[in-house]
Scaffold this active site. Structure first.
Site, mmCIF file in Angstrom:
data_model
loop_
_atom_site.group_PDB
_atom_site.id
_atom_site.type_symbol
_atom_site.label_atom_id
_atom_site.label_comp_id
_atom_site.label_asym_id
_atom_site.label_seq_id
_atom_site.Cartn_x
_atom_site.Cartn_y
_atom_site.Cartn_z
ATOM 1 C CD GLU B 175 30.487 1.223 11.752
ATOM 2 O OE1 GLU B 175 30.770 2.378 12.149
ATOM 3 O OE2 GLU B 175 31.272 0.523 11.076
ATOM 4 C CB SER B 459 16.918 22.833 -50.304
ATOM 5 O OG SER B 459 17.794 23.680 -50.965
#
Lengths: 180, 757
Positions: B175, B459
């Site tokens: 780089e 229920s």
């Protein structure tokens, strides 16, 4: 809880023993002040032991070693993992009670003691230890009469229980030689 | 003339002074910007949320293939190398052995080796690298999601001495080869780039130094403007003036972008090393180092996940450059080229449990400020079982789709009015939430029905009535008690309540068991009147129902609105033999330095005696064996399990909660707009539960609820509830508290009584 772990645990011990009916020869009584001392709980594993039960016992044994090193938080995490593997393993609840007592969580400790007591059964070999531990919890809560009663019960079941003897002395109970 | 010259000079001077002032201000601003970044917190580290870890032990039902899939999901990579490196695993199908070299590294754990031996999809044994048997092996948890602002930048910050020098040299060589010789900008490199770009008539070369790249990443966007380039250059000069090369390099190596893993951006060399090679930078080979260095130019293009050949060519170029720069020897270069770069399968990181993560996030927000959660890199370990979560999501999605297909009236045109559902799975012995699905589509609706929806219980509430009855002192009600299931009117507060059975059918005199198994409203209402609504409320509260409970008779049939989570928690008490587990979902929170910030453990409280819990479990097993949930058996769920269907009287809500001794799951189905489904819990919710539970329990050995010492089994006549005689046509084995069992033989079918201990 730790990430990226490969927890390599103890080696298998395949000595013959039936489930929960064998008093480990080096149980708490022989371990003097060290709860994690003595023969490992893995002596209870035999080739017929169900896999989950064996894994639960191994985790319990690991936790017992951590307790001995004073690492109660880590021990609790191990024991929490051991519960669902075998909810009928009384040692898990016993050592959970032990660890919670050491970190000052008396209420939770009493719950686990009750569960351990229930699962050990009326003639369980560790029952003396269960009473001694409950005595210690009561003592830490300042309930000395209850503590004395528990230590008395522990000594009745096992007059040589060092933790019960020590507990009884510390609450000003009768000398060990006079204990029932 | 002279005066004009003087004015000109003065003007020029003023412009110069003004320009210098502007320049000074510009430079001061730039300097302050650079300093504030370098001296402050450089990066926000997102917190990460993990699933529960996975325990391996001999005897565990698990195939070798399933294990290898799991290993790949948590970052291990397959290899055939004879010398496996951390993060490698190999699978020898012939011997049925998976060998793992653990990744290690995070939180200080050391890498270790283990071999898992399989026989017929069961772990036969686990051995360590010394060949000795190992009892337990805990695999790493899976990453579920991150908590971040903006974009999810995944990075672990490391110091320069934690990065192998060869990797640093490779990156510099690739780089910015003159990094140690320039002062932030490199005129030589710029000139070379300019010439190259002019020759190619397009931008082919950047010419930016590492320092410039860092400045661009820290402060500036990706736009290619002169202004941006100028700012970048100025900032680079300032940074080089203020900070050492090592400081700049360290920041660069931690900052640089290395590609994408789903929603996660991979930043910094450490994270890249883990992502591409599942190993720490120090364990990278030269070939891997060259691959990483080559990625910086275009990470997603040169990614080995995308194209191994292209990545190899790029790697070779980098290796050649390193050789050319004298960084490596000819021998090293040749060795690097020989290494095969194999294509890997990318396991993208998606949020697989969005409702659960939201639930975790809400809890975390109560304790931690947002900037801590999104910036300080906490690791949050949860109770979630990703395998169960996937099963839960699929079961709910398929189940709701099937309902829409079977009952066209349930299909809605508007997306937000679609049929909805929720599924919760809890480990009853610990209270750990293992799976949570709060709706059919998180993208469309984030409303978490599993915890936020307050719906009529129907229920599903009845077991609290029966528990209150069974818990009365001196036990006036027992499983064989007879109840009247006939039309019934309950007058209260100058009002009248007339409950009706579903379908209008009444059964006359029935046992308490049958009333519960068949969910009979008439018999339940009569029982509730005997027990009293206050006792029922007390029992529901004991069981952990915290929603408002109206003090009216209809409460007995579930007129109260409750959340799925509180219902599931309440039924955990039954599954856990009377002990209430405190539901929890965050196990621990660890900070970026590995220090435990928070740890949660199992909390239990005895609510019911083991005997009462067992009697209730024994009754609720009948719901699946003979009662309203009998279709579970037809659908193929054959394990010992207890449960209860729930249907509201206007058919708006459909519920089913059911459990084995190891796992509890609750399913709710309904419309957000409270439109009638027209279906019962058994029709709408139960099939989803069955589908989930069949898969979820497939790998665990069958087990039944443990029988407490205070229980006695007796054969009774299922109609009269009396001690069965050999002449009774239908006999049932009933569980009683010792001393509660019937002693008189059935009078309707005379003969000698039979009992068993």
């Amino acid at each position: 809880m730790k990430s990226l772990l490969l927890v390599l645990t103890m080696e298998l011990s395949l000595s013959g023993a039936s489930w929960y009916d064998k008093r480990p020869s080096a149980d708490l009584r022989a371990a003097e002040s060290s709860v994690a001392g003595g023969e490992p709980l893995t002596v209870l594993i035999n080739p017929r032991t169900p896999a989950r039960r064996a894994a639960s016992l191994r985790l319990t044994e690991e936790a017992r070693r951590l307790i001995d090193m004073g690492q109660n938080g880590e021990a609790i995490q191990k024991l929490d993992r051991a519960i669902p593997l075998d909810p009928l393993n009384p040692y898990v609840y016993f050592f959970l009670a032990w660890s919670h007592q050491h970190i000052g969580n008396s209420k939770q400790s009493l719950t686990f003691i009750a569960e351990a007591e229930r699962l050990f059964g009326p003639d369980g070999p560790w029952l003396s230890e269960v009473h001694a531990l409950r005595g210690k919890v009561f003592q830490s809560l300042g309930e000395l009469e209850k503590a004395r009663a528990e230590y008395t019960m522990a000594l009745r079941l096992d007059p040589a229980n060092p933790r019960a003897q020590e507990g009884m002395m510390s609450v000003g109970g009768p000398p060990v030689s006079e204990a029932p | 003339m002279r005066r004009r010259s003087l004015i000109r000079v003065l003007s020029l001077l003023a412009v110069t002074v003004f320009s210098l002032g502007l320049l000074y201000r510009y430079l001061a601003e730039m300097k302050q910007t650079v300093q504030s970044k370098f001296n402050g917190r450089l990066w926000n580290l997102p917190s990460k949320i993990y699933s529960d870890s996975f325990l391996l032990y001999p005897g565990l039902s698990l195939s070798a293939v399933s294990l290898t899939q799991k290993l790949m999901k948590i970052g291990y990579r397959p290899t055939n190398a004879t010398d496996p490196r951390p993060g490698d695993f190999s699978y020898r199908a012939r011997g049925g052995v998976v060998e793992i070299r653990s990744i290690g590294g995070r939180n200080g754990s050391a890498p270790g080796s283990a071999a898992i031996h399989f026989q017929s999809d069961v772990i036969q044994k686990i051995t360590g690298n010394d060949g000795k048997e190992i009892g337990l092996l805990e695999l790493e948890p899976e990453l579920i999601s991150g908590l971040y602002t903006g974009t999810w930048e995944e990075r672990k910050i490391v110091s320069l001495n934690q990065i192998p020098p060869l990797l640093v040299q490779a990156i510099i060589s690739t780089e910015d080869e003159r990094f140690f010789r320039h002062r932030g900008i490199d005129p030589q490199s710029l000139f070379r780039a300019l010439v190259s770009n002019v020759l190619h008539r397009r931008i082919v070369q950047g010419g930016s130094t590492l320092t410039q790249q860092l400045m661009k990443n820290f402060f500036l966007g990706a736009e290619r403007t002169l202004k941006r380039k100028l700012n970048e250059a100025v900032m680079a000069l300032i940074a080089e003036h203020l900070y050492s090369k090592d400081e700049i390099l360290t920041n660069y190596l931690n900052e640089i972008y290395f590609g994408q893993k789903g929603a996660q951006g991979i930043f910094g060399v450490w994270e890249a090393s883990m992502f591409y090679f599942s190993k720490e930078p120090h364990d990278l080979t030269l070939a891997e180092i060259a691959t990483l260095a080559g990625l910086i130019k275009a990470p997603n293009y040169y990614s080995p996940y995308r194209d191994a050949d292209l990545a190899t060519r790029r790697r070779n170029m980098v290796a050649a450059k390193m050789l050319n720069d004298g960084v490596i020897s000819q021998e090293q270069y040749a060795g690097a080229l020989r290494e095969t770069l194999s294509q890997r399968e990318l396991h993208r990181q998606y949020n697989d449990a969005p409702y659960f993560i939201d639930f975790v996030r809400v809890e975390l927000n109560k304790k931690y400020p947002p900037e801590v959660l999104t910036g300080e890199g906490l690791s949050i370990y949860t109770t979630l079982d990703k395998r169960l979560q996937k099963m839960a999501e699929e079961a709910l999605a398929k189940g709701l789709m099937r309902l829409e297909e079977t009952y066209p009236a349930l299909r809605k045109k508007k997306e937000l009015e679609r049929l909805e559902g929720a599924l919760l799975a809890i480990q009853p012995q610990t209270g750990e939430i293992k799976a949570m699905v709060g709706g059919i589509d998180y993208q469309k609706s984030q409303f978490n029905r599993a915890v936020q929806a307050r719906r009529q219980a129907g229920s599903i509430f009845k077991p609290f009535v029966y528990l209150a009855a069974l818990s009365l002192p001196s036990h006036p009600f027992r499983p064989n008690s007879l109840l009247d299931d006939t039309p019934f009117v309950w007058n209260y507060d100058h009002r009248t309540w007339k409950p009706e059975n579903y379908g209008g059918e009444y059964h006359g005199r029935v046992t308490l068991r049958k009333a519960l198994e068949k969910s009979l409203n008439g018999a339940t209402a009569r029982l509730a009147k005997e027990v009293g609504i206050p006792s029922i409320v007390t029992m529901a509260r004991q069981m952990g129902i915290t929603s408002p409970l109206p003090d009216v008779p209809s409460l007995a049939l579930g007129s109260a609105e409750v959340t799925p989570l509180e219902v599931a928690t309440a039924f955990c008490i039954l599954a856990n033999n009377g002990m209430r587990p405190e539901p929890f979902f965050i196990k621990s929170v660890i900070d970026a330095h590995g220090k435990t910030v928070e740890m949660k453990s199992v909390r239990l409280e005895r609510v019911l005696s083991p005997e009462t819990a067992y009697v209730m479990n024994h009754l609720l097993k009948g719901v699946l064996d003979r009662g309203t949930a009998a279709s579970a058996r037809i659908l193929g769920f054959d394990r010992a399990a207890a449960g209860k269907t729930g249907t509201t009287n206007d058919y708006v809500d459909a519920w089913f909660v059911g459990y084995t001794p190891d796992l509890l799951a609750l399913v709710w189905v309904g419309f957000d707009q409270r439109e009638a489904l027209g279906l019962s819990g058994a029709q709408a919710a139960l099939p989803i539960w069955v589908n989930f539970m069949k898969q979820a329990t497939a790998d665990t050995p069958p087990s039944d609820f443990p029988v407490p010492s205070g229980i006695k089994f007796v054969l009774i006549d299922s109609n009269t509830g009396a001690l069965a005689t050999p002449y009774c046509p239908t006999v049932i084995r009933e569980a009683f508290h010792i001393g509660d069992e019937p002693t008189k033989p059935c009078g309707e079918h005379p003969g000698p009584g039979t009992g068993e201990g």
